[in-house]
Design a protein around this motif. Structure first.
Motif, PDB file in Angstrom:
ATOM      1  N   LEU A 156      74.466  57.101  31.175  1.00 39.71           N
ATOM      2  CA  LEU A 156      75.576  56.780  30.281  1.00 39.71           C
ATOM      3  C   LEU A 156      76.888  56.776  31.067  1.00 39.71           C
ATOM      4  O   LEU A 156      77.786  55.970  30.802  1.00 39.71           O
ATOM      5  N   THR A 157      76.989  57.648  32.037  1.00 36.25           N
ATOM      6  CA  THR A 157      78.201  57.684  32.869  1.00 36.25           C
ATOM      7  C   THR A 157      78.410  56.346  33.569  1.00 36.25           C
ATOM      8  O   THR A 157      79.525  55.802  33.574  1.00 36.25           O
ATOM      9  N   HIS A 158      77.348  55.789  34.157  1.00 34.20           N
ATOM     10  CA  HIS A 158      77.486  54.480  34.813  1.00 34.20           C
ATOM     11  C   HIS A 158      77.784  53.381  33.797  1.00 34.20           C
ATOM     12  O   HIS A 158      78.568  52.471  34.070  1.00 34.20           O
TER      13      HIS A 158
ATOM     14  N   ALA B 148      80.552  59.448  39.628  1.00 37.91           N
ATOM     15  CA  ALA B 148      79.702  60.520  40.135  1.00 37.91           C
ATOM     16  C   ALA B 148      78.549  60.756  39.171  1.00 37.91           C
ATOM     17  O   ALA B 148      78.692  61.480  38.174  1.00 37.91           O
ATOM     18  N   HIS B 149      77.441  60.102  39.419  1.00 37.44           N
ATOM     19  CA  HIS B 149      76.212  60.357  38.663  1.00 37.44           C
ATOM     20  C   HIS B 149      75.045  59.829  39.482  1.00 37.44           C
ATOM     21  O   HIS B 149      75.129  58.735  40.029  1.00 37.44           O
ATOM     22  N   PRO B 150      73.956  60.587  39.558  1.00 39.00           N
ATOM     23  CA  PRO B 150      72.842  60.162  40.419  1.00 39.00           C
ATOM     24  C   PRO B 150      72.036  58.983  39.886  1.00 39.00           C
ATOM     25  O   PRO B 150      71.374  58.299  40.661  1.00 39.00           O
TER      26      PRO B 150
ATOM     27  N   PRO C 180      79.945  62.887  34.353  1.00 35.34           N
ATOM     28  CA  PRO C 180      79.474  63.695  33.225  1.00 35.34           C
ATOM     29  C   PRO C 180      80.012  65.120  33.346  1.00 35.34           C
ATOM     30  O   PRO C 180      80.222  65.609  34.459  1.00 35.34           O
ATOM     31  N   VAL C 181      80.237  65.739  32.208  1.00 35.30           N
ATOM     32  CA  VAL C 181      80.598  67.161  32.236  1.00 35.30           C
ATOM     33  C   VAL C 181      79.330  67.973  32.478  1.00 35.30           C
ATOM     34  O   VAL C 181      78.354  67.850  31.740  1.00 35.30           O
ATOM     35  N   TRP C 182      79.353  68.717  33.543  1.00 39.02           N
ATOM     36  CA  TRP C 182      78.245  69.608  33.887  1.00 39.02           C
ATOM     37  C   TRP C 182      78.813  71.017  33.955  1.00 39.02           C
ATOM     38  O   TRP C 182      79.741  71.283  34.732  1.00 39.02           O
ATOM     39  N   TRP C 183      78.297  71.895  33.142  1.00 39.08           N
ATOM     40  CA  TRP C 183      78.730  73.292  33.132  1.00 39.08           C
ATOM     41  C   TRP C 183      80.251  73.415  32.983  1.00 39.08           C
ATOM     42  O   TRP C 183      80.885  74.112  33.771  1.00 39.08           O
ATOM     43  N   TRP C 184      80.787  72.724  31.983  1.00 37.95           N
ATOM     44  CA  TRP C 184      82.222  72.780  31.705  1.00 37.95           C
ATOM     45  C   TRP C 184      83.049  72.320  32.905  1.00 37.95           C
ATOM     46  O   TRP C 184      84.204  72.729  33.078  1.00 37.95           O
ATOM     47  N   SER C 185      82.483  71.467  33.721  1.00 34.80           N
ATOM     48  CA  SER C 185      83.176  71.090  34.948  1.00 34.80           C
ATOM     49  C   SER C 185      82.700  69.712  35.389  1.00 34.80           C
ATOM     50  O   SER C 185      82.067  68.986  34.617  1.00 34.80           O
TER      51      SER C 185
HETATM   52  C1  LIG Z   1      73.596  70.220  34.918  1.00 38.74           C
HETATM   53  C2  LIG Z   1      74.116  69.787  33.579  1.00 38.74           C
HETATM   54  C3  LIG Z   1      75.113  70.534  32.969  1.00 38.74           C
HETATM   55  C4  LIG Z   1      75.637  70.130  31.729  1.00 38.74           C
HETATM   56  N1  LIG Z   1      76.662  70.848  31.167  1.00 38.74           N
HETATM   57  C5  LIG Z   1      77.204  70.427  29.997  1.00 38.74           C
HETATM   58  C6  LIG Z   1      78.297  71.129  29.406  1.00 38.74           C
HETATM   59  O1  LIG Z   1      78.804  72.114  29.929  1.00 38.74           O
HETATM   60  N2  LIG Z   1      78.784  70.664  28.215  1.00 38.74           N
HETATM   61  C7  LIG Z   1      78.273  69.538  27.599  1.00 38.74           C
HETATM   62  O2  LIG Z   1      78.740  69.156  26.538  1.00 38.74           O
HETATM   63  N3  LIG Z   1      77.245  68.854  28.149  1.00 38.74           N
HETATM   64  C8  LIG Z   1      76.712  69.267  29.328  1.00 38.74           C
HETATM   65  N4  LIG Z   1      75.689  68.561  29.899  1.00 38.74           N
HETATM   66  C9  LIG Z   1      75.279  67.301  29.262  1.00 38.74           C
HETATM   67  C10 LIG Z   1      75.965  66.114  29.942  1.00 38.74           C
HETATM   68  O3  LIG Z   1      77.348  66.135  29.716  1.00 38.74           O
HETATM   69  C11 LIG Z   1      75.327  64.833  29.412  1.00 38.74           C
HETATM   70  O4  LIG Z   1      73.998  64.826  29.849  1.00 38.74           O
HETATM   71  C12 LIG Z   1      75.972  63.620  29.882  1.00 38.74           C
HETATM   72  O5  LIG Z   1      77.299  63.510  29.467  1.00 38.74           O
HETATM   73  C13 LIG Z   1      75.145  62.451  29.333  1.00 38.74           C
HETATM   74  O6  LIG Z   1      75.387  61.330  30.069  1.00 38.74           O
HETATM   75  P1  LIG Z   1      74.551  60.838  31.356  1.00 38.74           P
HETATM   76  O7  LIG Z   1      73.436  59.912  30.836  1.00 38.74           O
HETATM   77  O8  LIG Z   1      75.588  60.072  32.097  1.00 38.74           O
HETATM   78  O9  LIG Z   1      73.991  62.034  32.054  1.00 38.74           O
HETATM   79  C14 LIG Z   1      75.141  68.955  31.112  1.00 38.74           C
HETATM   80  C15 LIG Z   1      74.117  68.228  31.732  1.00 38.74           C
HETATM   81  C16 LIG Z   1      73.612  68.627  32.942  1.00 38.74           C
HETATM   82  C17 LIG Z   1      72.528  67.797  33.586  1.00 38.74           C
END
Ligand SMILES: Cc1cc2nc3c(=O)[nH]c(=O)nc-3n(C[C@H](O)[C@H](O)[C@H](O)COP(=O)(O)O)c2cc1C
Length: 180
Positions: free
Chosen positions: A11-13, A4-6, A81-86
């Motif tokens: 990094l998630t992919h 689940a990542h757009p 990815p963790v978004w908003w602790w979720s």
């Molecule tokens: C909407 C949103 C909410 C996020 N919330 C958190 C969070 O609660 N805690 C955290 O450590 N990182 C948070 N992040 C950072 C993401 O975890 C981080 O961008 C991601 O793991 C990086 O990998 P990606 O390249 O796959 O996005 C958030 C990022 C976004 C876009």
């Protein structure tokens, strides 16, 4: 594997691909569901709302297709990815709709004994523990969803420090794939 990542280059992919490569090297076959690329509709509407009085209520065609996809595999790995602790809404909605009453709970268990979640976390492990959201994620995902659905081998792995150490996240994903 459910990703689940757009953004394809996220990094998630990359973590998902590293996990899959290592799992395949260890003898597994991996089928990937890329929820954003596939345009999965994550909103639970009236058609999918459980009818507690009618366990035979039919599921929507797209939900059924996901159930079939899960049933032809032996385990599930969620990568997000963790978004908003979720988790991202698309993954939460996929669970809302697909892990349905009468299929994953409600007289039944989820068909897989092993369900893992790989959560890519922006913050460091120390900040995650200090903020307390390691426990929030464990409670939400492992207790609230996996154990509730009777998953015997649940696991949540936090791939921390995404912001500072992307290569470390990819390496940890590969290590988990090898250990799967
Ligand atoms: C909407 C949103 C909410 C996020 N919330 C958190 C969070 O609660 N805690 C955290 O450590 N990182 C948070 N992040 C950072 C993401 O975890 C981080 O961008 C991601 O793991 C990086 O990998 P990606 O390249 O796959 O996005 C958030 C990022 C976004 C876009």
């Amino acid at each position: 594997m459910v990703v689940a990542h757009p953004r394809q280059g996220s990094l998630t992919h990359r973590a998902a691909a590293a996990f899959a490569r290592a799992a395949v090297a260890g003898g597994h076959e991996v089928e990937t569901a890329d929820l954003m690329a596939e345009g999965f509709d994550p909103v639970l509407r009236v058609a999918d709302a459980p009818d507690w009085a009618d366990p035979t209520k039919p599921w929507a065609a797209d939900v059924l297709a996901e159930m079939v996809r899960i049933e032809r595999n032996a385990a599930t790995v969620l990568v997000f990815p963790v978004w908003w602790w979720s988790m991202p809404a698309v993954l939460k909605g996929w669970i809302d709709r697909v892990w349905a009453n009468g299929w994953a709970y409600g007289g039944r268990n989820h068909p897989h004994a092993r369900v893992w979640a790989l959560a890519v976390v922006g913050a460091s492990a120390a900040a995650t523990a200090e903020g307390g959201f390691d426990r929030v994620l464990e409670g939400q995902i492992v207790d609230g969803i996996f154990r509730f659905c009777g998953v015997a081998e649940p696991r949540l792995a936090l791939l921390c420090d995404a912001a500072a150490d992307a290569e470390g996240v990819v390496a940890e994903a590969a290590r988990l794939g090898a250990a799967f």
